[in-house]
Design a protein around this motif. Structure first.
Motif, short mmCIF file in Angstrom:
data_model
loop_
_atom_site.label_atom_id
_atom_site.label_comp_id
_atom_site.label_asym_id
_atom_site.label_seq_id
_atom_site.Cartn_x
_atom_site.Cartn_y
_atom_site.Cartn_z
N ASP A 1 0.83 -1.27 0.02
CA ASP A 1 -0.05 -0.06 0.03
C ASP A 1 0.82 1.09 -0.05
OD1 ASP A 1 -2.37 -1.35 0.19
OD2 ASP A 1 -2.40 -1.33 2.16
N THR A 2 1.76 1.42 0.82
CA THR A 2 2.78 2.67 0.85
C THR A 2 3.57 2.48 -0.45
OG1 THR A 2 3.03 2.24 3.31
CG2 THR A 2 4.75 3.50 2.26
N ALA A 3 4.07 1.38 -1.01
CA ALA A 3 4.75 1.53 -2.32
C ALA A 3 3.77 2.10 -3.44
CB ALA A 3 5.05 0.25 -2.70
N ALA A 4 2.34 1.63 -3.25
CA ALA A 4 1.55 2.37 -4.37
C ALA A 4 1.39 3.86 -4.20
CB ALA A 4 0.10 1.69 -4.22
N SER A 5 1.22 4.44 -2.89
CA SER A 5 1.18 5.78 -2.78
C SER A 5 2.39 6.51 -3.26
CB SER A 5 0.70 5.94 -1.22
OG SER A 5 1.99 5.73 -0.41
N LEU A 6 3.84 5.95 -2.94
CA LEU A 6 5.16 6.36 -3.39
C LEU A 6 5.06 6.54 -4.87
CD1 LEU A 6 7.50 4.78 -0.92
CD2 LEU A 6 6.71 7.32 -0.79
N ARG A 7 4.63 5.49 -5.61
CA ARG A 7 4.29 5.58 -7.10
C ARG A 7 3.68 6.56 -7.51
NH1 ARG A 7 4.40 -0.42 -6.54
NH2 ARG A 7 6.50 -1.22 -7.39
N ASP A 8 2.71 7.22 -6.83
CA ASP A 8 1.88 8.09 -7.18
C ASP A 8 2.41 9.60 -7.22
OD1 ASP A 8 -0.72 8.31 -8.70
OD2 ASP A 8 -1.51 9.22 -6.75
N HIS A 9 3.57 9.63 -6.55
CA HIS A 9 4.04 10.91 -6.26
C HIS A 9 4.23 11.53 -7.57
CE1 HIS A 9 6.81 14.19 -4.87
NE2 HIS A 9 6.04 13.95 -3.80
N PRO A 10 4.48 12.77 -7.90
CA PRO A 10 4.52 13.41 -9.15
C PRO A 10 6.20 13.40 -9.50
CG PRO A 10 3.35 15.00 -7.76
CD PRO A 10 3.66 13.71 -6.98
N ARG A 11 6.89 13.26 -8.50
CA ARG A 11 8.27 12.93 -8.95
C ARG A 11 8.77 11.56 -9.42
NH1 ARG A 11 8.20 17.34 -7.11
NH2 ARG A 11 7.47 17.77 -9.27
N ILE A 12 7.88 10.52 -9.12
CA ILE A 12 8.13 9.39 -9.69
C ILE A 12 7.09 9.25 -10.88
CG2 ILE A 12 7.86 6.80 -9.07
CD1 ILE A 12 8.38 7.65 -6.29
N LYS A 13 5.87 9.45 -10.49
CA LYS A 13 4.91 9.45 -11.56
C LYS A 13 5.00 10.23 -12.94
CE LYS A 13 -0.18 8.91 -12.32
NZ LYS A 13 -1.57 9.38 -11.37
N HIS A 14 5.53 11.44 -12.52
CA HIS A 14 5.60 12.36 -13.83
C HIS A 14 7.01 12.63 -14.09
CE1 HIS A 14 5.69 16.27 -15.67
NE2 HIS A 14 4.71 16.06 -16.29
N ASP A 15 7.72 12.80 -13.26
CA ASP A 15 9.27 13.10 -13.76
C ASP A 15 10.14 12.11 -13.81
OD1 ASP A 15 8.28 15.77 -12.94
OD2 ASP A 15 9.48 15.98 -11.31
N GLY A 16 9.67 10.94 -13.49
CA GLY A 16 10.38 9.46 -13.96
C GLY A 16 11.83 9.03 -12.88
N VAL A 17 11.68 9.70 -12.02
CA VAL A 17 12.34 9.14 -10.78
C VAL A 17 12.48 7.53 -10.78
CG1 VAL A 17 13.07 8.93 -8.16
CG2 VAL A 17 12.40 11.20 -9.30
N ARG A 18 13.62 6.94 -11.09
CA ARG A 18 13.64 5.57 -10.98
C ARG A 18 13.28 4.98 -9.72
NH1 ARG A 18 19.20 2.67 -13.13
NH2 ARG A 18 18.19 3.43 -15.17
N PHE A 19 12.41 4.14 -9.52
CA PHE A 19 11.77 3.43 -8.35
C PHE A 19 11.80 2.04 -8.15
CE2 PHE A 19 7.99 2.30 -5.67
CZ PHE A 19 8.30 2.83 -4.48
N ASN A 20 12.53 1.79 -7.23
CA ASN A 20 12.51 0.11 -6.90
C ASN A 20 11.82 -0.26 -5.41
OD1 ASN A 20 14.20 -2.48 -7.13
ND2 ASN A 20 14.38 -2.23 -5.17
N ALA A 21 10.82 -1.30 -5.76
CA ALA A 21 9.97 -1.70 -4.62
C ALA A 21 10.13 -2.94 -4.23
CB ALA A 21 8.69 -1.31 -4.55
N GLU A 22 10.45 -3.37 -2.88
CA GLU A 22 10.54 -4.75 -2.34
C GLU A 22 9.26 -4.74 -1.17
OE1 GLU A 22 10.60 -6.83 0.73
OE2 GLU A 22 12.92 -6.63 0.83
#
Length: 519
Positions: free
Chosen positions: A235-256
């Motif tokens: 659930d927290t990973a999903a909320s982080l993925r929705d952040h503009p830096r990740i969702k829009h700006d393309g910050v590379r995101f790794n989730a475990e």
């Protein structure tokens, strides 16, 4: 009362206000407080990118590996202190603390040794050059170069030592400065390790940073060339993925993230294989009180073995004393805090509504506590005889000492049920039939990051279902987050950019020299 300071911009900074408490989960004592209020994360990130990044990248991979070796020496010298902090802040017995502390030191040592053998200087080649024109007068060469941003680590509460260094090892070896955001409840150990390394003056200023508490702009201050590695809930990973830096700006995101991992007993019903599974299930239920993202949550056995395996697991669980890890004879400690205890008890009640309780440590375990209002929850083993019609056991993870025994009709049924976890970190398979083990590996690899195959040949040598080794990939598809960590030098890819360089063979040869190659 100690307030854990934050290390940013090459200096220690306290957050404003009283902060949030860091507690002893057995006694309830406040051990420290944390606060990140008032910190300037934009300035902190700029400092890491502009000061520490270039200083790290001036070094070769082998030179950065030498820095990791120096860090290992510092951590080894303070090992006893870390064990004491683990006992007080995480409520773990010494064997469980070792999984975290010694696991961190081992992982860092592995990358120090692997990096010392790297011949690359400034970049890494990826494969051979490929001709793009007749007579190879124009060609393409793929290269990996270290990112010039920073790596932000948002870590979970269950591994405050290993969770830090399994990520930082690969990032620092790559030449990338790191910012660690530990979970508040167990931040003390992470903070102490960072402080010891900072005090030793091993790394360039700003290469290793820590922020405790919840700062404003933790993600807002990132830019599109930074990377984020997260460990925690889906659930927290999903909320982080929705952040503009990740969702829009393309910050590379790794989730475990959390996953519903499995142990599978082969259809051969071999007594040795059964014993290996039983031993590992009990270990996974009790180590760190089941607070491991890789812990066994579902146990699949042939229908004919269901009752026997249930009895064997229960008999072993009865021998384990649960309670205060300070007391001699206690083999299983506590959860990290009371909120985790309450969440696990709630999950147990939900499973109890639709499952059989085969072993209930709350009434059958020996519990050694002076204070009943602690974060201790004894192990609970459930059983489900109709797994096809029981969605909850395949969908809900209780992140503690809880697992469910499940019968299967045949091999195809076993694999189908295992895959209902919809993406897991690990499945372990127990059998003395090589054909079945090979079939399990080929079938389950698609939905699992790691498949752990156990027979008599490896009974004394295998590293354990739940132990994450730096030589192997750690992560998993689907529910497990879709991320990848470790796997030897593969871990460095996350902190590098892959680019195709097109030019003449002479120019591409210059790149090969930058990579430390003669070709």
């Amino acid at each position: 009362m100690t307030k854990l300071a934050n290390y940013l911009e090459g200096r220690w900074q306290e957050g404003s206000g009283n902060g949030s408490p860091v507690l002893d989960p057995i006694t309830g004592e406040t051990l420290a407080t944390v606060s990140a209020d008032g910190l300037d994360m934009h300035a902190a990130y700029d400092y890491a990118r502009q000061q520490a990044g270039p200083a790290l990248r001036k070094l070769s991979y082998a030179e950065r590996a030498a820095l990791l070796s120096d860090i290992v020496k510092v951590l080894q010298a303070n090992r006893d202190k870390y064990f004491d902090i683990s006992l007080r802040n995480s409520g773990t017995v010494q064997n469980d603390s070792s999984v975290d502390v010694d696991g961190a030191i081992y992982t860092l040592s592995f990358y120090a040794k692997a990096g010392s053998k790297m011949v690359e200087k400034a970049l890494r080649l990826d494969g051979e050059s490929a001709p793009l024109a007749k007579d190879n007068v124009f060609a393409s060469q793929h290269i990996y170069v270290p990112i010039q941003g920073l790596a932000l680590f948002i870590n979970a509460f269950n591994f405050p030592a290993w969770g830090l260094w399994e990520k930082a090892a690969a990032a620092l070896l790559s030449g990338v400065p790191v910012v660690i955001k530990p979970a508040t409840s167990t931040a003390w150990l992470t903070h102490e390790m960072v402080k010891d390394v900072v005090d030793a003056n091993i790394l360039p200023a700003g290469a290793l940073n820590i922020v405790c508490g919840r700062p404003d702009a933790l993600l807002d201050a990132l830019n599109g060339l930074d990377v984020v590695s997260f460990t925690g809930s889906a659930d927290t990973a999903a909320s982080l993925r929705d952040h503009p830096r990740i969702k829009h700006d393309g910050v590379r995101f790794n989730a475990e993230t959390d996953s519903i991992n499995s142990a599978v007993l082969g259809p051969d019903t071999d007594d040795d294989a059964t014993g290996l599974l039983v031993r590992e299930v009990v270990r996974e239920l009790t180590i760190k009180s089941g607070q491991k993202c890789t812990a066994i949550r579902r146990i699949f056995v042939p229908e004919s073995k269901y009752d026997a395996v249930a009895q064997a697991i229960s008999n072993k669980l009865k021998t384990i004393t649960v309670g205060d890890p300070r007391k001699e004879g206690v083999r299983m400690g506590s959860l990290v805090n009371l909120s985790q205890r309450d969440a696990i008890l709630e999950g147990i009640e939900k499973l109890a509504e639709c499952s059989d309780i085969l072993f209930d440590g709350r009434t059958e375990s020996t519990i050694d506590l002076d204070n009943e209002n602690t974060a201790v929850v004894p192990p609970v083993l459930f059983g489900v005889r109709n797994p096809d019609d029981h969605p909850l056991v395949h969908e809900m993870e209780v992140f503690g000492p809880v697992a469910t025994l499940i019968p299967y009709r045949n091999t195809e049924h076993a694999f189908t049920l295992t895959r209902r976890g919809m993406g897991s970190l690990v499945a372990s398979v127990y059998s003395n039939q090589p054909d079945f083990l090979a079939q399990a590996a080929a079938t389950l690899a698609e939905s699992h990051g790691r498949v752990h195959l156990i027979n008599n040949d490896v009974a004394k040598a295998h590293t354990g279902h739940g132990n994450v080794m730096p030589q192997s990939n750690h992560g998993g598809p689907g529910r497990a987050g879709g991320g990848e960590e470790l796997g030897g030098l593969r871990a460095l890819r996350f902190y590098h950019r892959l680019a195709a360089i097109q030019g003449s063979p002479e120019v591409l040869g210059k790149l090969a020299q930058e990579a430390g190659s003669e070709s």
